[in-house]
Structure formats: C-alpha cells, structure tokens
Design an enzyme around this catalytic site. Structure first.
Site, PDB file in Angstrom:
ATOM      1  N   ILE A  62      32.420  29.409  49.553  1.00  0.00           N
ATOM      2  CA  ILE A  62      31.781  30.192  50.950  1.00  0.00           C
ATOM      3  C   ILE A  62      31.808  31.037  51.166  1.00  0.00           C
ATOM      4  CG2 ILE A  62      32.773  28.839  52.664  1.00  0.00           C
ATOM      5  CD1 ILE A  62      35.393  30.438  52.174  1.00  0.00           C
ATOM      6  N   GLY A  63      31.480  31.763  49.535  1.00  0.00           N
ATOM      7  CA  GLY A  63      31.629  33.311  48.937  1.00  0.00           C
ATOM      8  C   GLY A  63      32.040  33.448  47.414  1.00  0.00           C
ATOM      9  N   ALA A  64      31.106  34.524  47.501  1.00  0.00           N
ATOM     10  CA  ALA A  64      31.771  34.984  45.147  1.00  0.00           C
ATOM     11  C   ALA A  64      32.012  36.439  45.972  1.00  0.00           C
ATOM     12  CB  ALA A  64      30.117  35.462  44.861  1.00  0.00           C
ATOM     13  N   GLY A  65      33.113  36.427  44.819  1.00  0.00           N
ATOM     14  CA  GLY A  65      34.082  38.045  45.178  1.00  0.00           C
ATOM     15  C   GLY A  65      33.623  38.201  43.680  1.00  0.00           C
ATOM     16  N   GLY A 110      34.871  35.773  40.609  1.00  0.00           N
ATOM     17  CA  GLY A 110      34.419  34.711  40.769  1.00  0.00           C
ATOM     18  C   GLY A 110      34.418  33.272  42.033  1.00  0.00           C
ATOM     19  N   VAL A 164      34.189  31.758  46.239  1.00  0.00           N
ATOM     20  CA  VAL A 164      35.884  31.090  46.517  1.00  0.00           C
ATOM     21  C   VAL A 164      34.773  30.144  47.589  1.00  0.00           C
ATOM     22  CG1 VAL A 164      36.987  32.159  48.860  1.00  0.00           C
ATOM     23  CG2 VAL A 164      36.032  33.706  47.409  1.00  0.00           C
ATOM     24  N   LYS A 208      40.071  30.950  45.690  1.00  0.00           N
ATOM     25  CA  LYS A 208      39.679  32.026  44.961  1.00  0.00           C
ATOM     26  C   LYS A 208      39.704  31.400  43.778  1.00  0.00           C
ATOM     27  CE  LYS A 208      40.310  36.301  48.120  1.00  0.00           C
ATOM     28  NZ  LYS A 208      41.025  37.004  48.035  1.00  0.00           N
ATOM     29  N   ASP A 265      42.250  49.887  51.136  1.00  0.00           N
ATOM     30  CA  ASP A 265      40.692  49.596  51.592  1.00  0.00           C
ATOM     31  C   ASP A 265      41.040  48.804  52.767  1.00  0.00           C
ATOM     32  OD1 ASP A 265      38.019  48.904  51.413  1.00  0.00           O
ATOM     33  OD2 ASP A 265      38.497  47.003  49.624  1.00  0.00           O
TER      34      ASP A 265
END
Length: 906
Positions: A584-587, A590, A592, A610, A703
């Site tokens: 569902i995503g990339a951090g 690595g 996610v 994650k 943040d």
C-alpha cells in the site's frame, strides 16, 4: 442438427437424392481459427476494424467466445503446443486501414480457457476482459496466437452506462459507468419543471451501470404538487403555500380559491385573518358585543368598585378574545377622560377575564365606563357596550359613588432634600392630590435610629415636608409617614426608608477621600487581575506542579543499546502470526503492506506492516526500530497504535493498526467538498486531542502535517510518523532532513527554522497549518510559493487567508496558532476545549470568515517563483481556486489587476 436445418429453411443435398433419411447436415459458424501446434516460434495476429469511441467512454468490456484444443490430444506436439492466447489494444485518432504495427499495441490480458476441448468434445469458453484508459477517437483490438489450436467464435465489445432516469423529482442523464478505479461516479440531477432544491440531488452510477445511493430530493414549488415524477398545479379550491413534497390542501373554513396554482386561499366577505394568523389557516368573523355590564362598589374601601360583565354571544370563531375598559368622568356638564389618575387591577386593556377592579375614584364625581371586546381580527372598537353611572340612576349606585368625607390619600414617595451632621430635610408625595377647595391633609411622621428598634419620635404635620433637627452626626435613621383623615382614620403608611446624617467635619475633604478610595480600589482590583508576563518557556513549562504529566516520554536514543529500548516499549511478534496481503506504500526504509495479525488466543485484526529493505546497515535498522520505541510509549485513541515489532528474525518489521482511508491530505483531496464544517472540526478535534496527549507526555512531534495524520472508516484521525532525526540543512529551500524524508518549511514555526527551537508551541504552529489544510480539503499550504518565499512572507507578518467557507471561529484559532510570539500561542488543552465548544454549538460555525482578495494578490504568480505580478484577473482567480467567479468580476467591470487592488472588504 436436422431439426435446426429445417427451421432455418436450409436445403440438404447428397449424391444419392433418393433416400434423405441418411443425410447428415452441419451448421457452420463464422469463426477465425488457427492450429499450428507442431511449428515453433508462432506469432500470429488477428486485428479488428477501427472501433469508434464515445467521448465519455474511457473503458470497454471485451467478451470473447472461443474454443481451445487440448495439447495432449496431439501426437508429438506437446512441446510446442500452447493453450492460451493474448488480447491487445491500440488507441488511434483515425482509421489506419490495413497498416499494422505490433509496436502500437499494448497487452491487455492473457486469455486462458476454463474448459479445454478434447478430440470429440467441443467446449465453448466465455471470458470478459477490460480495456482501460481509452482517450482517442477510436481503438483497435488484436489477438495474438503463439502456438495454440484455437477457434475464436465471437467478440462482443461494449461499455456500461446507467440509463437516463427520474428520481425524487430530479432527472439524471444517461451516464457512462466509471472504471475500476472509480467504482462510483457521482451525478448531479436537475429538478423537473416547477420543482426546486437548494442543494441539487445527486446519485451514484456504479461500475455495473446501476444507480445507487440517491442523496437529496427536489420539491414541488408553492402552488404545485407531486404527481408521478412531475409537478402539477393545484386545482381551484386547493392551495399549497411553500415548496415541499406535500400535496395541495383544500381551502380552510371561510376561505375560497378560484384560480389554479394558489399559494393561499382568500377570506370570504365578512371574514378576516389577523396579522399573526398564518395564510394557510381559516378566516374568522368579528365578535359580538359583551353583555350585562354591572358595577359593584366596595363598601370597605372608599373610591373602589368592581366592574363585571358577560362574554359576547358569539366570538366569530376565535379564541383570542380580550376586553378593554374606558372611563369618563362628569364635572358639571363636561364629559372628560379619567386620565392616568384611575387605577385598574389587573389592567384596563388586554383583559382575559370578564371583570376588573377600579380604584382611586374621587368622591362626589360621576363616572361612565365602556367595555369593549377585541379579537385578532378587530380592526377598530366597533363592538362595545357602554354603561353610564349617573347620580340618580339608582339609590344603590348613588350610595356607592358619593362619599360624606375625604379619605386619607397614600404616601407614594419620600426623598431627601438636604442634610448636614445634625439634621435631615425630607419631603414626600401623596396620591390622590387634594383638590384646592378641600381641607389640607394632616400627616403623622415617625423616625428612629437604625440601631434602636423600639424608640420612635412621632411628629404631627400640616404639610408634606419636614426638617428633623437635633440628630446625631454620622447616624442612620429610619423614617415612615402616613396621611390622616378628617375622622381621624389613618391612611396606609409609607415603607420605612433610611436616611443618614453627615459625619462631623465632612464636606469637601470627604469628596477627596472618596476619590482616593475609588482610585485605591481600582488599582487593587487591576493588580489582582493582572498577571506577570511569562517568558517564552513559561507558557508551556511554567511550573512542575502545573504541567507535570502522568507519564513522561523517554527518548530511546538515551539507551546505550537501542535494542533494549525496543524490547522495553514494544511487543515482539513471531513472523508466523503476520500475513502480508498487498503493498500500500513505500517508506524510507522499505515497503508498507496491508495485512493481518493473528496472535494466539486473540482475534484476527487488520494491520499495516512496515518492512526493512534488504541490504540495510545496523544504523538504518536502529533508526527504523526507534520509531517503534517511541510509538510503544503512547496509548491514546488519536495516536496510531503499535501492535508490535519483529526484531529477532532476519527481516525486521513494525506492525501498527490499519487505517483504511490512509493519509488525511490525500483523503480530503479525493472527497473535496463532501464534508460539512462540523465534520471537519470533528476531525481537527481528534488531532488536537492526540497532540494534547503528546504534549502532556513532554513529546514534541516536530513533523505535524496532514500527510502524517491517518484516517479510518469512522473518520477518526490519528497522529503518526514518529521519526526522530531532524537536522536543519543549509540549502536554498531550507528543508529538514528527517527519518521520514524532507519536511517543507511551510509547516514549521519560525523559531524552529531560525533557532532550531522545537517545543509544543512550535507543534501548535504546525497544527494551525493542519487546520488550514483540513478546512481547504487538502490544499497545499502557500500554494506554489517556494520555501524561500514562504519564510520571507511569514517574517513580514503574512498569514494564510481563510479557506473558502471556513467558519470565522476556526480561522481565528488558526491565527492564534500562528502568533509570532510562541508564548502567546494557545496550548493544545486550550485548543481541545475551544473545538469542543464549537462542536457543542453548531450555530457558532455558521458565521463564515471574511475573505480579503487583496491578501492573495500578494502571493507570487503561477508562472513561477519570481514574484512577478498576475497578468490578468482570471489568472489571479485561478491561482486562488476561485476561477468560477470570473464572470462575476467581468459583469462588475473589474477587468484589470489595478481595479482588483483598489477593492475594499465590502
């Protein structure tokens, strides 16, 4: 097949025409087939003709019917034989004829049969594939064979659409269904003729071409009613006062309507409506006169009598009947109004009861009273019944109204005329005042010291004033007075009133003392309510007693071994309990995943996972797990929940709760305009509650932005992203390098940029930016300004203008969060309290913040970050997301930027 042939009318033929009973017949289909299974490197293509595309169609469905032969049914061809073929498509703006280039086609899908045809058993397969992202005038389909034995029986190309329909008095046009990425397409309807709606109804078209979830409805205008999805006019004798879904109503009593489309029915002759009566109600007539007026003197109280009467025979059909009384007095042959001297109990107008007490009548005078009846439709006092009281009307009446002596009047007021240290001068008023020819009234006055409750001094007086002497200085006295009649009877005494003599030596010095006393009290009061200004840190860290949290955050970097911190604050999870489902995503570290967690003895839950990419360094692994060490210390419904970590195996993972709607900024952009101000403020309240918890834990987020707020299906917002490493870089854009990437300056407080001073107050500044993002539905703060321009504008006291339709109270809170002096910004506890008040009082969100167009003019142009001015009004409006108002400006004659600059708030 014989029967089928007979129905078709086909003729059969065989060499032996004599006997047809043995004739066999085959029914042929048009097919494309190929069967080169014994040859290697097959690349056979079949292309359709040019298929024109409807402009609104971006995807089509391709239904294929085909037969595939089983490769095992061929001898020796199993190594080269295939059992699938490929579907391709190509966008085109024109028919290219017989020109064919494989490079122009892109693969749609590999088509495989569900059932394979054996030697003597034909199995027809049906498959449907989707061709998406069509954008040109037409397209081609192509089929590639790479070595199969296949027959293509039919190709059906179609798209899905929701048909034109009428629902809830709104018509919706035929709408092409959305693609796979747009499961629901919102369609706004148009009210049918003679119907109205403030918010136009809408409905959603599904990807299957079905209408679902209708929202809102139209209402037939006043004078019209709903009949089978149309609005038809009310017939004569009926009316409808306002737009609604209701039917026309028959005219109420004593009214009529002779025309169609009536909004109300008019009163018949002789019938009326009061100003307060609704136009939808009946009309009523005038009441008749009251009956049987009687005057009864009060034998115990001189100058007082009771008037009573009976209600009118008919009220005209109304219940708001009231009465009024008029009085005239006879003096000789003159008939004069009684004036304000006469007293009525309870009043002389607006009477609901059929009686009234009249007092303060003078003896030896004759009076005439008239009682009138009123209702809501009484235009003038035409319905009245007079009753005259004359000296010789009857013996009883004359006795009641004539008196042999004066009765003592009442004392109505007492006042201080003058005073000194030993005397008081007083006077008072009486009612009624004696006539000139009457004997003077005598009075009895009594006074005592306030501290002496038993000893009175009594004075007999001939006038309504007195000077009391030989009094004690600086002493309070209580005084009362009453009038005396000729027969010695006493009237009603006045209330005891207090008067005080002056102190010895009092005078001008006393006035100066009083002024000093007032000033002294003023300064004492002001000092008591004035707090010493706090220093920059005092607002958030004024004293341990005030702000000491129940639990304090521990920085995991203070541990010599970061792995110890992870084990202390996070739960270890075995990898076998985790199931990854979808990326569902990339951090930074690595990918996610969305997945599930099934711990022993617990219910399976959806989670976000994650991962740490291969080839990581030990420092990257520690930085990766430090976020878990931070999250594991928090427990709040508006903070993302850590489920656990995987650290004892090769692939490290952080497992958190799964938030279905993802990041807040993207979610709001995808649902622009779909939420009310009350819902948006509810989201902000959740974020503020999470930040209040963090500030009480002495944790500074550093943040805070809408991209780091996650949203679940219940629209509950939770704070996330707890990376620690934030080092200010000396680069032109002035960004921060963090464990989660670079943070743009536009979210950061000025003191944090200039001095690296991160506190809860700097988080409050960031929260103000988040408020702006939420109310602007995910708009980028400061639009296309560069970070350098943002810092310069903030230092010049520029602040973001209120988003469109933003409640004034919400925008004022934003401005408080953006105060330059961080000590003056509100705390998160204050913010939560204020948002709670707004949510409890939805009417407080109805006042919209003023929009000053001159604020946005100071922003740079959309052509770049060079600060050049806007070239046109339309360009400026487009930059502030208000291009829909271009025509309004043109009609108003505002066509140049110079004219815009001259605009005022009005």
């Amino acid at each position: 097949m014989k029967a089928a042939g007979g129905e078709l009318g086909w003729l059969t033929w065989s060499p032996n025409q004599g006997d047809r009973s043995g004739v066999s017949m085959v029914l042929f289909f048009y097919t494309y087939s190929i069967c080169n299974v014994d040859e290697r490197e097959q690349d056979n293509w079949l292309r359709t003709t040019f298929i024109q595309r409807r402009p609104s169609v971006s995807q089509v469905f391709v239904e294929l019917q085909f037969i595939v032969r089983d490769c095992n049914s061929f001898d020796g061809a199993s190594l080269t034989c295939k059992e699938t073929f490929n579907l391709y498509s190509s966008d085109a703006d024109a028919d290219v004829g017989t020109t064919f280039r494989k490079s122009q086609f892109k693969k749609v899908a590999t088509v495989a049969p569900d059932e394979i045809t054996k030697k003597n058993d034909m199995r027809i397969n049906t498959e449907t594939k989707v061709v998406q992202s069509l954008s040109q005038k037409g397209f081609y389909l192509a089929f590639q064979d790479i070595g199969a034995c296949i027959a293509l029986l039919s190709v059906r190309v179609y798209y899905k659409a929701c048909p034109a329909t009428t629902k809830s008095l709104a018509s919706f046009p035929e709408t092409v269904a959305g693609g796979l990425n747009q499961q629901l397409k919102k369609v706004t309807g148009k009210c049918v003729d003679n119907a109205y709606s403030e918010d136009l109804p809408r409905i959603y078209c599904t990807a299957d071409g079905e209408w679902v979830v209708p929202v809102g409805q139209c209402q037939c205008d006043a004078g019209f009613e709903e009949v089978e999805d149309t609005c038809q006019e009310c017939q004569p004798g009926f009316f409808k006062a306002e737009a609604s879904r209701d039917k026309c109503e028959p005219c109420p009593a004593n009214t009529q309507s002779q025309n169609p489309r009536s909004l109300f029915c008019v009163c018949m002759d002789g019938f009326y409506r009061a100003l307060t009566d609704p136009l939808t109600g009946p009309c009523s007539g005038l009441p008749s006169a009251p009956r049987g007026l009687v005057a009864t003197p009060n034998s115990l109280t001189p100058g007082k009598l009771l008037l009573s009467w009976q209600p009118p025979e008919h009220t005209g059909g109304r219940s708001d009947i009231t009465y009024s009384v008029e009085c005239h007095r006879w003096e000789g042959s003159s008939h004069l109004p009684c004036g304000e001297k006469i007293r009525y109990d309870p009043a002389n107008t607006g009477l609901l009861d059929t009686k009234v007490s009249v007092s303060e009548l003078d003896p030896y005078l004759n009076y005439t009273f008239t009682v009138e009846v009123h209702s809501g439709v009484s235009m003038f006092p035409s319905q009245a019944m007079p009753r005259s009281f004359k000296p010789q009307s009857s013996a009883a009446l004359n006795t009641s109204l004539h008196y042999t002596g004066e009765y003592p009047p009442k004392i109505t007021s007492m006042r201080l005329v003058e005073r000194d240290s030993t005397s008081l001068s007083l006077s008072w008023d009486v009612f009624p005042r004696p006539r000139v020819q009457s004997q003077p009234i005598r009075y009895e006055l009594a006074y005592r010291k306030k501290i002496d409750v038993t000893t009175y001094v009594v004075l007999k007086l001939e006038k309504n004033s007195v000077q009391i002497s030989d009094l004690s200085p600086g002493t309070a006295y209580l005084v009362k007075v009453q009038a005396l009649g000729d027969d010695g009877n006493q009237g009603v005494s006045s209330l005891e009133e207090q008067f005080e003599t002056l102190s010895e030596g009092a005078g001008r010095n006393l006035q100066r003392f009083d002024l000093k006393t007032v000033l002294l009290f003023f300064f004492l009061f002001r000092n008591r309510n004035t707090h010493t200004r706090q220093g920059p840190e005092d607002t958030y860290f004024s004293s341990p007693e005030q702000l000491k949290p129940l639990k304090t955050y521990v920085d995991p970097h203070t541990y010599e071994d970061p792995n110890v911190a992870v084990l202390k604050f996070a739960t270890e999870i075995h990898p076998s309990h985790i199931s990854k489902q979808k990326v569902i995503g990339a951090g930074e570290f690595g990918e996610v995943y969305r997945g599930t967690l099934k711990a022993p003895g617990k219910k399976e839950v959806a989670v976000a996972i994650k991962t740490l990419k291969p080839g990581y360094t030990e420092k990257q692994r520690q930085d990766f797990l430090s976020e878990a060490s931070i999250m594991g210390q928090f427990s709040h419904q508006n903070i993302i929940r850590l489920e656990g970590v995987v650290t004892k195996f090769k692939h490290a993972m952080i497992v958190t709760e799964f938030m279905e709607n993802g990041a807040l900024d993207r979610y709001l952009r995808d649902h622009d305009g779909e939420f009310s101000s009350h819902q948006l403020v509810g989201m902000l309240r959740g974020i503020a509650a999470g930040m209040k918890y963090l500030s009480e834990m002495s944790y500074v987020h550093r943040d805070l932005a809408a991209r780091n707020i996650l949203v679940n299906t219940a629209l509950e917002c939770k704070v996330s992203d707890f990376g620690l490493s934030r080092v200010l870089e000396d680069d032109p854009e002035g960004t921060y390098t963090t464990s989660g990437g670079k943070i743009p300056i536009r979210w950061t407080a000025p003191e944090a940029i200039a001095y690296r001073k991160f506190t809860s107050a700097s988080d409050v500044w960031s929260f103000g930016i988040v408020m702006w993002e939420v109310m602007a539905f995910g708009e980028r703060p400061y639009w296309d300004m560069s970070n350098h321009e943002v810092m310069k504008a903030i230092n010049e006291a520029f602040r973001l203008p209120a988003p469109m339709d933003c409640p004034s109270a919400v925008y004022q809170l934003m401005l408080q969060c953006w105060l330059q002096d961080r000590a003056k910004r509100p705390r998160f506890g204050d913010i939560v309290s204020l948002l709670d008040k707004l949510l409890r009082s939805p009417e407080s969100l109805k006042t919209i913040a003023d929009f000053d167009p001159r604020v946005s003019i100071r922003l740079p142009s959309t052509s770049g970050s060079d600060g050049s001015p806007f070239r046109s009004v339309s360009e400026w409006l487009e930059s502030i997301k208000m291009s829909q108002y271009s025509e309004n400006f043109t009609r108003a004659g505002v066509v140049t930027m110079d004219q815009v600059l001259q605009m005022k708030n009005e």
